[in-house]
Each structure stands twice: as C-alpha cells, then as structure tokens.
Design a protein around this motif. Sequence first.
Motif, PDB file in Angstrom:
ATOM      1  N   ARG A 142      33.232  -9.647  10.782  1.00  0.00           N
ATOM      2  CA  ARG A 142      32.790  -8.968  12.088  1.00  0.00           C
ATOM      3  C   ARG A 142      31.647  -9.684  11.954  1.00  0.00           C
ATOM      4  O   ARG A 142      30.629  -9.917  13.120  1.00  0.00           O
ATOM      5  CB  ARG A 142      31.992  -7.669  11.562  1.00  0.00           C
ATOM      6  CG  ARG A 142      33.478  -6.447  12.061  1.00  0.00           C
ATOM      7  CD  ARG A 142      33.029  -4.970  10.941  1.00  0.00           C
ATOM      8  NE  ARG A 142      32.322  -4.262  12.182  1.00  0.00           N
ATOM      9  CZ  ARG A 142      32.473  -3.489  13.271  1.00  0.00           C
ATOM     10  NH1 ARG A 142      33.724  -3.390  13.433  1.00  0.00           N
ATOM     11  NH2 ARG A 142      30.972  -2.896  13.627  1.00  0.00           N
ATOM     12  N   LYS A 143      30.597 -10.475  11.102  1.00  0.00           N
ATOM     13  CA  LYS A 143      29.854 -11.170  10.682  1.00  0.00           C
ATOM     14  C   LYS A 143      30.462 -12.399  11.576  1.00  0.00           C
ATOM     15  O   LYS A 143      29.320 -13.038  11.930  1.00  0.00           O
ATOM     16  CB  LYS A 143      29.289 -11.749   8.960  1.00  0.00           C
ATOM     17  CG  LYS A 143      28.325 -10.691   8.674  1.00  0.00           C
ATOM     18  CD  LYS A 143      28.429 -11.567   7.232  1.00  0.00           C
ATOM     19  CE  LYS A 143      28.154  -9.674   6.375  1.00  0.00           C
ATOM     20  NZ  LYS A 143      27.866 -10.646   5.077  1.00  0.00           N
ATOM     21  N   GLN A 144      31.540 -13.087  11.973  1.00  0.00           N
ATOM     22  CA  GLN A 144      31.697 -14.056  12.308  1.00  0.00           C
ATOM     23  C   GLN A 144      31.718 -14.052  13.517  1.00  0.00           C
ATOM     24  O   GLN A 144      31.661 -14.808  15.014  1.00  0.00           O
ATOM     25  CB  GLN A 144      33.399 -14.783  11.999  1.00  0.00           C
ATOM     26  CG  GLN A 144      33.591 -14.990  10.579  1.00  0.00           C
ATOM     27  CD  GLN A 144      32.137 -16.587  10.499  1.00  0.00           C
ATOM     28  OE1 GLN A 144      32.204 -17.167  11.490  1.00  0.00           O
ATOM     29  NE2 GLN A 144      31.197 -16.156   9.041  1.00  0.00           N
ATOM     30  N   VAL A 145      31.897 -12.854  14.249  1.00  0.00           N
ATOM     31  CA  VAL A 145      32.270 -12.082  16.043  1.00  0.00           C
ATOM     32  C   VAL A 145      31.545 -12.350  16.389  1.00  0.00           C
ATOM     33  O   VAL A 145      31.026 -12.838  17.571  1.00  0.00           O
ATOM     34  CB  VAL A 145      33.260 -10.535  15.868  1.00  0.00           C
ATOM     35  CG1 VAL A 145      32.974  -9.986  17.096  1.00  0.00           C
ATOM     36  CG2 VAL A 145      34.699 -11.245  15.451  1.00  0.00           C
ATOM     37  N   TYR A 146      29.930 -11.549  15.649  1.00  0.00           N
ATOM     38  CA  TYR A 146      28.639 -11.738  16.051  1.00  0.00           C
ATOM     39  C   TYR A 146      28.305 -13.225  16.111  1.00  0.00           C
ATOM     40  O   TYR A 146      26.720 -13.174  16.777  1.00  0.00           O
ATOM     41  CB  TYR A 146      27.568 -10.998  14.735  1.00  0.00           C
ATOM     42  CG  TYR A 146      28.329  -9.205  15.287  1.00  0.00           C
ATOM     43  CD1 TYR A 146      27.959  -8.640  16.579  1.00  0.00           C
ATOM     44  CD2 TYR A 146      28.504  -8.380  13.955  1.00  0.00           C
ATOM     45  CE1 TYR A 146      28.052  -7.173  16.565  1.00  0.00           C
ATOM     46  CE2 TYR A 146      28.470  -7.173  14.871  1.00  0.00           C
ATOM     47  CZ  TYR A 146      28.225  -6.661  15.511  1.00  0.00           C
ATOM     48  OH  TYR A 146      28.125  -5.346  15.929  1.00  0.00           O
ATOM     49  N   LYS A 147      28.358 -13.823  15.259  1.00  0.00           N
ATOM     50  CA  LYS A 147      27.845 -15.053  15.341  1.00  0.00           C
ATOM     51  C   LYS A 147      28.054 -15.523  16.415  1.00  0.00           C
ATOM     52  O   LYS A 147      27.718 -16.596  17.185  1.00  0.00           O
ATOM     53  CB  LYS A 147      28.598 -15.430  14.285  1.00  0.00           C
ATOM     54  CG  LYS A 147      27.958 -18.082  13.734  1.00  0.00           C
ATOM     55  CD  LYS A 147      28.753 -18.262  12.862  1.00  0.00           C
ATOM     56  CE  LYS A 147      27.564 -17.952  11.529  1.00  0.00           C
ATOM     57  NZ  LYS A 147      28.621 -17.908  10.490  1.00  0.00           N
ATOM     58  N   VAL A 148      29.636 -15.816  16.574  1.00  0.00           N
ATOM     59  CA  VAL A 148      29.944 -16.147  18.013  1.00  0.00           C
ATOM     60  C   VAL A 148      30.242 -15.978  19.196  1.00  0.00           C
ATOM     61  O   VAL A 148      28.913 -16.331  20.551  1.00  0.00           O
ATOM     62  CB  VAL A 148      31.757 -16.250  17.846  1.00  0.00           C
ATOM     63  CG1 VAL A 148      32.246 -16.844  19.830  1.00  0.00           C
ATOM     64  CG2 VAL A 148      32.698 -16.873  16.694  1.00  0.00           C
ATOM     65  N   ALA A 149      29.118 -15.122  19.230  1.00  0.00           N
ATOM     66  CA  ALA A 149      28.640 -14.023  20.438  1.00  0.00           C
ATOM     67  C   ALA A 149      26.988 -14.490  20.533  1.00  0.00           C
ATOM     68  O   ALA A 149      26.647 -13.836  22.018  1.00  0.00           O
ATOM     69  CB  ALA A 149      28.541 -12.624  20.335  1.00  0.00           C
ATOM     70  N   SER A 150      26.873 -14.484  19.717  1.00  0.00           N
ATOM     71  CA  SER A 150      25.273 -14.782  19.421  1.00  0.00           C
ATOM     72  C   SER A 150      24.816 -16.470  19.422  1.00  0.00           C
ATOM     73  O   SER A 150      23.776 -16.838  19.210  1.00  0.00           O
ATOM     74  CB  SER A 150      24.410 -14.835  18.010  1.00  0.00           C
ATOM     75  OG  SER A 150      24.515 -13.306  17.701  1.00  0.00           O
ATOM     76  N   LEU A 151      25.461 -17.379  19.909  1.00  0.00           N
ATOM     77  CA  LEU A 151      25.585 -18.786  19.897  1.00  0.00           C
ATOM     78  C   LEU A 151      24.843 -19.485  21.367  1.00  0.00           C
ATOM     79  O   LEU A 151      23.915 -20.095  21.365  1.00  0.00           O
ATOM     80  CB  LEU A 151      27.063 -19.553  20.125  1.00  0.00           C
ATOM     81  CG  LEU A 151      27.892 -19.675  18.426  1.00  0.00           C
ATOM     82  CD1 LEU A 151      29.194 -20.044  19.322  1.00  0.00           C
ATOM     83  CD2 LEU A 151      27.531 -20.438  18.108  1.00  0.00           C
ATOM     84  N   SER A 152      25.033 -18.544  22.421  1.00  0.00           N
ATOM     85  CA  SER A 152      23.590 -19.182  23.529  1.00  0.00           C
ATOM     86  C   SER A 152      22.168 -19.022  23.193  1.00  0.00           C
ATOM     87  O   SER A 152      22.245 -17.784  22.376  1.00  0.00           O
ATOM     88  CB  SER A 152      24.579 -17.812  24.434  1.00  0.00           C
ATOM     89  OG  SER A 152      23.730 -18.470  26.540  1.00  0.00           O
ATOM     90  N   SER A 153      21.546 -19.454  23.847  1.00  0.00           N
ATOM     91  CA  SER A 153      20.293 -19.401  22.998  1.00  0.00           C
ATOM     92  C   SER A 153      19.132 -18.760  24.093  1.00  0.00           C
ATOM     93  O   SER A 153      18.816 -18.330  24.734  1.00  0.00           O
ATOM     94  CB  SER A 153      19.608 -21.035  23.420  1.00  0.00           C
ATOM     95  OG  SER A 153      20.163 -22.076  24.504  1.00  0.00           O
TER      96      SER A 153
END
Length: 295
Positions: A142-153
């Motif tokens: 789940r942490k990795q999913v949130y990380k990918v979803a947060s890539l956009s600045s």
Amino acid sequence: MVLCGATLVPYYLDESGGWGVSISDLKKQLDGARSEGITVRGLVVVNPGNPTGQVLVRENQCEIVEFCRNENLVLLADEVYQENVYTDEKKFISFKKIARSMGFGEEDISLISFHSVSNGYYGECGRRGGYMEVTGFNSEVRKQVYKVASLSSCSNLAGQVLVSLVMNPPKVGDESYTSYREERDRIMLSLSRCAEAMVQAFNSLEGLTCSKAEGAMFVFPSVRLPKRAIAAAEAMNTKPDVFYALRLLENTGIVVLPGSVFGQVPGTWHFRCTILQQEENSCVIPHLKARSWLP
C-alpha cells in the motif's frame, strides 16, 4: 503496463452469452501464458463493459472472484460506468460486495476497484479525476501504491473537486437535491432511449447484429463483411474492421472504433459506437443503410 514492461495476456468475452466472461477461456489463457514462462499477476474486468456494453450477472461475478482467489490473481475491477445501467433485468454490483457476500475478506483476495469522473452519466471527459480502493494488500504494498500516486508535483485541483462531488452527491433534504435528481434522471433516460434505438436500428440492417445495450455508453455491433471488402483490406495490409471504419468515415463522416483495437475472436469483426446523450445526434442509421461505399 507498458511503463512497467509487463506482458498482456488477453482473453475473449462470450458474445453468444451476452458478452459474459468465460471461466474456461480464462483458464485456457492463464495456463497457456504460464506454460510460456509468463507470471500472471492479475485479471482486469470491466463492468459495465467497455466496449461491449454488457452488465455481468451475479453468478458470473462470483465465478470470477472464485477464479482469482484459486489462482492467486489480483482482481482489477474497472467499475467506472456503474451508474449507467439500462435494463431492469440486471443491476450493478461491485466486485467488493460480491467477494464479501461470498465470505471472502481482505485476507482471501486482493482487489482494486476503480471509479472516474470522466465516465458515468456525468461524463466530464475533459476534467480528469478518479479514485481507487485497494484492499487485500499488506502495508508495504500500500505504501508503494501511495508513492506512485504521489509522484506528480502538481495536484489536479479541478479533478479533485469533481471527485469530491461524485462521492458526495446532493442528498434528500439538500437545497439542490431536486434539481440534481431531475437532471440525472433526464440524462439517464435519454441515454437509455438512445441505447435501445441504436441496437434496434443496427439489428435491422443487412450484415449487422448487435447485442442488447445493458450498460456503459457503448454498443459493439458485429459486422459481416463481403469477401471483396476483406480482400481489399488485405491488399492494403489493413485489418478488415479498420478498413470498414475508414471507409465509413470517408463516405459518411461517422467515426467508429474498430473492434480489433480491443481484441476479438479471430474471423469476427466489430466496431464500437458511442451512445450519445443528445438523441438527435445519435441517428446514424440512414448513412449505414447504403453500403455502396464497400467494395
């Protein structure tokens, strides 16, 4: 999938069975991929269907959930057209609800459910926004999913506002509820009438058959092409349904999407046609009656 270097393992829907998912075909495709050394991670199911416009029956959904559980596959449920159901014989049921009704909890099956403001009866295609629910995964995943979803600045503010409105529509007692409900019902009734009219019209034409439009915003007619048209397509090194779609565009101005874009049983040809809310803009049939533009 392309960005991650993944391999697509396609499967066919059963046209004779109302575009349902054939578990035997899923098993065949899965076993074939594994025999070639491909590690299959998940199964994507679109319900209501795109491009076919079907709504899966509960029994078929249960079979899909059981299949994913037994084969240790992540079930990726694309449910962006869940509001768009045009038949009284079926209703939309989320795969999460199906899984829980079968007694399966998060420890039994990994499930990701998707929804979007670009689809449904609101259809805000120009304003991108959506969400997904991730269940049945451990905290590290789940942490990795949130990380990918947060890539956009930069946050998509308009899309976020629309997602909030979709998730929290006006409720009974709210000042805007009556006007909201009237507009929603008007749109849904118009889409339903258009869907029925398009299916009836396609089925009245020579060389075309079309399954009932049960949901989503598309119909997926099957077209029987003359041998000369198929030969002409082969001479141009073009797939016959692409050839048909191009000739249709050039001679009538009507835009359809060839079925080969989505994959179809070999030897069959289809095209996807979008159901428009504006009923006066959905009458394309007179242009299709004359097939003089085909070889």
